[in-house]
Design an enzyme around this catalytic site. Structure first.
Site, PDB file in Angstrom:
ATOM      1  N   ASP A  33       3.751   6.330   6.332  1.00  0.00           N
ATOM      2  CA  ASP A  33       3.050   6.017   5.083  1.00  0.00           C
ATOM      3  C   ASP A  33       1.812   6.878   4.930  1.00  0.00           C
ATOM      4  O   ASP A  33       1.363   7.525   5.867  1.00  0.00           O
ATOM      5  CB  ASP A  33       2.586   4.556   5.118  1.00  0.00           C
ATOM      6  CG  ASP A  33       3.708   3.590   4.836  1.00  0.00           C
ATOM      7  OD1 ASP A  33       4.765   4.039   4.390  1.00  0.00           O
ATOM      8  OD2 ASP A  33       3.501   2.389   5.070  1.00  0.00           O
ATOM      9  N   LYS A  55       3.135   6.382  -0.538  1.00  0.00           N
ATOM     10  CA  LYS A  55       3.129   6.050  -1.965  1.00  0.00           C
ATOM     11  C   LYS A  55       1.724   6.252  -2.482  1.00  0.00           C
ATOM     12  O   LYS A  55       0.893   5.358  -2.424  1.00  0.00           O
ATOM     13  CB  LYS A  55       3.578   4.611  -2.168  1.00  0.00           C
ATOM     14  CG  LYS A  55       5.003   4.376  -1.771  1.00  0.00           C
ATOM     15  CD  LYS A  55       5.313   2.912  -1.842  1.00  0.00           C
ATOM     16  CE  LYS A  55       6.510   2.597  -0.967  1.00  0.00           C
ATOM     17  NZ  LYS A  55       6.593   1.202  -0.626  1.00  0.00           N
ATOM     18  N   MET A 169      -5.713  -4.733  -0.846  1.00  0.00           N
ATOM     19  CA  MET A 169      -5.304  -4.048  -2.079  1.00  0.00           C
ATOM     20  C   MET A 169      -6.102  -4.554  -3.283  1.00  0.00           C
ATOM     21  O   MET A 169      -5.565  -4.656  -4.391  1.00  0.00           O
ATOM     22  CB  MET A 169      -3.794  -4.225  -2.319  1.00  0.00           C
ATOM     23  CG  MET A 169      -2.969  -3.470  -1.311  1.00  0.00           C
ATOM     24  SD  MET A 169      -1.198  -3.682  -1.562  1.00  0.00           S
ATOM     25  CE  MET A 169      -0.872  -5.108  -0.555  1.00  0.00           C
TER      26      MET A 169
HETATM   27  C1  LIG Z   1      -0.148  -1.997   1.607  1.00  0.00           C
HETATM   28  S1  LIG Z   1      -1.479  -2.861   2.347  1.00  0.00           S
HETATM   29  C2  LIG Z   1      -0.989  -2.702   4.021  1.00  0.00           C
HETATM   30  C3  LIG Z   1      -1.726  -3.603   4.971  1.00  0.00           C
HETATM   31  C4  LIG Z   1      -1.396  -3.329   6.417  1.00  0.00           C
HETATM   32  N1  LIG Z   1       0.001  -3.593   6.690  1.00  0.00           N
HETATM   33  C5  LIG Z   1      -2.266  -4.100   7.393  1.00  0.00           C
HETATM   34  O1  LIG Z   1      -1.773  -4.974   8.112  1.00  0.00           O
HETATM   35  O2  LIG Z   1      -3.453  -3.782   7.459  1.00  0.00           O
HETATM   36  C6  LIG Z   1      -2.786  -1.675   2.181  1.00  0.00           C
HETATM   37  C7  LIG Z   1      -4.133  -2.343   2.096  1.00  0.00           C
HETATM   38  O3  LIG Z   1      -4.601  -2.667   3.396  1.00  0.00           O
HETATM   39  C8  LIG Z   1      -5.996  -2.530   3.451  1.00  0.00           C
HETATM   40  N2  LIG Z   1      -6.332  -1.506   4.454  1.00  0.00           N
HETATM   41  C9  LIG Z   1      -5.492  -0.857   5.247  1.00  0.00           C
HETATM   42  N3  LIG Z   1      -6.152  -0.050   6.109  1.00  0.00           N
HETATM   43  C10 LIG Z   1      -7.458  -0.207   5.840  1.00  0.00           C
HETATM   44  C11 LIG Z   1      -8.658   0.324   6.382  1.00  0.00           C
HETATM   45  N4  LIG Z   1      -8.644   1.203   7.399  1.00  0.00           N
HETATM   46  N5  LIG Z   1      -9.829  -0.065   5.859  1.00  0.00           N
HETATM   47  C12 LIG Z   1      -9.879  -0.944   4.856  1.00  0.00           C
HETATM   48  N6  LIG Z   1      -8.786  -1.493   4.302  1.00  0.00           N
HETATM   49  C13 LIG Z   1      -7.589  -1.142   4.794  1.00  0.00           C
HETATM   50  C14 LIG Z   1      -6.468  -2.148   2.056  1.00  0.00           C
HETATM   51  O4  LIG Z   1      -6.764  -3.331   1.355  1.00  0.00           O
HETATM   52  C15 LIG Z   1      -5.225  -1.475   1.513  1.00  0.00           C
HETATM   53  O5  LIG Z   1      -5.224  -1.487   0.103  1.00  0.00           O
END
Ligand SMILES: C[S@@+](CC[C@H](N)C(=O)[O-])C[C@H]1O[C@@H](n2cnc3c(N)ncnc32)[C@H](O)[C@@H]1O
Length: 256
Positions: A33, A55, A169
């Site tokens: 991803d 994406k 998100m």
């Molecule tokens: C599609 S979701 C996936 C979440 C992921 N599977 C998890 O467990 O962290 C993507 C969202 O995760 C959050 N996110 C992921 N990595 C991040 C990071 N390093 N810092 C802040 N938010 C993060 C944000 O809200 C982002 O929009």
């Protein structure tokens, strides 16, 4: 011949599990991803084929059906396929759909949990999602819902819980989140913390009140933490290892 749905954690390569690192180092194919960091991808074997199915909200999109097809096709031809996803594959990662598609196609599949940003993000801002005497539960929601469907979240129930609410998100919907929670009766003074690019060298932390959420733009990716724990961090924002971080100047209760 197995497709491993692997959690890459929130960004810092040191937060990868040992199992994830081992699988990456032996994979024939890595399907990844957008949010997976280049440092983590660099841990793959030199012979590995990379398939970027990121994406990008402003650019190319690989549909979920196409991703499932890629996984099934690669899974049938190769010994070890790693499907690498940010955070944990089963937390808003569509890992469940991919596992179901692979099982349905008769391709062996395994899940390797990762550290989710919904807990690691707050932790990096010194915020425990549960804290004795302050919050005895936490709820993780996504603000990214299909705009053509009615809101499936019960914002009144969320506002009434009085425990920690973690929103993923939510960057582009910060104003909507504020509106929904205020309408549902949550106090405008409720503490909020926004942790952006958590665990990376670009990490930023902003502390505010619910009333102020969405007035300033929220960058992507961010974790939004709402509730009492966001108002009383137990540590200053985590300073990452000297090799990968910028120092943080914020005190726990001010803006970084
Ligand atoms: C599609 S979701 C996936 C979440 C992921 N599977 C998890 O467990 O962290 C993507 C969202 O995760 C959050 N996110 C992921 N990595 C991040 C990071 N390093 N810092 C802040 N938010 C993060 C944000 O809200 C982002 O929009």
């Amino acid at each position: 011949m197995t497709v491993h749905l692997v959690g890459a954690g929130p960004g810092d390569p040191e937060l990868l599990t040992l199992k994830a690192a081992r699988l990456l180092g032996t994979a024939d194919v890595v399907v990844h991803d957008r949010l997976v960091s280049p440092e983590i991808l660099a841990m793959a074997a030199p012979w590995a084929e990379f398939v970027d199915v990121g994406k990008d909200p402003n650019g190319r999109r690989t549909s979920q059906e196409q991703i499932n097809e890629i996984l099934i096709q690669r899974g049938r031809c190769h010994n070890t396929v790693v499907r690498l996803k940010g955070g944990d594959p089963f937390v808003f990662g569509r890992g469940g759909e991919e596992a179901t598609a692979l099982e349905g196609a008769g391709v062996p599949v395994e899940v390797v949990p990762g550290i989710t940003s919904s807990i690691a993000g707050p932790a990096m801002a010194g915020i425990p999602v549960t804290h004795r005497g302050v919050s005895s539960a936490f709820t993780v929601v996504t603000a990214h819902e299909d705009p053509h469907k009615p809101d499936s979240l019960n914002w009144h129930a969320l506002a009434e819980l009085g425990t920690t609410l973690v929103v993923l998100m939510g960057a582009r919907r910060a104003e909507k989140i504020r509106g929904r929670l205020l309408e549902a009766g949550m106090a405008g003074t409720t503490p909020v913390a926004i942790v952006t690019e958590a665990t990376t060298a670009r990490q930023r932390v902003r502390y505010l009140a619910l009333d102020e959420l969405g007035i300033e733009p929220v960058a992507n990716p961010s974790v939004i933490v709402i509730g009492a724990v966001a108002g009383s961090p137990v540590l200053a924002p985590n300073v990452l290892s000297a090799a990968t971080s910028q120092p943080h100047h914020a005190s726990p209760l001010t803006t970084a």
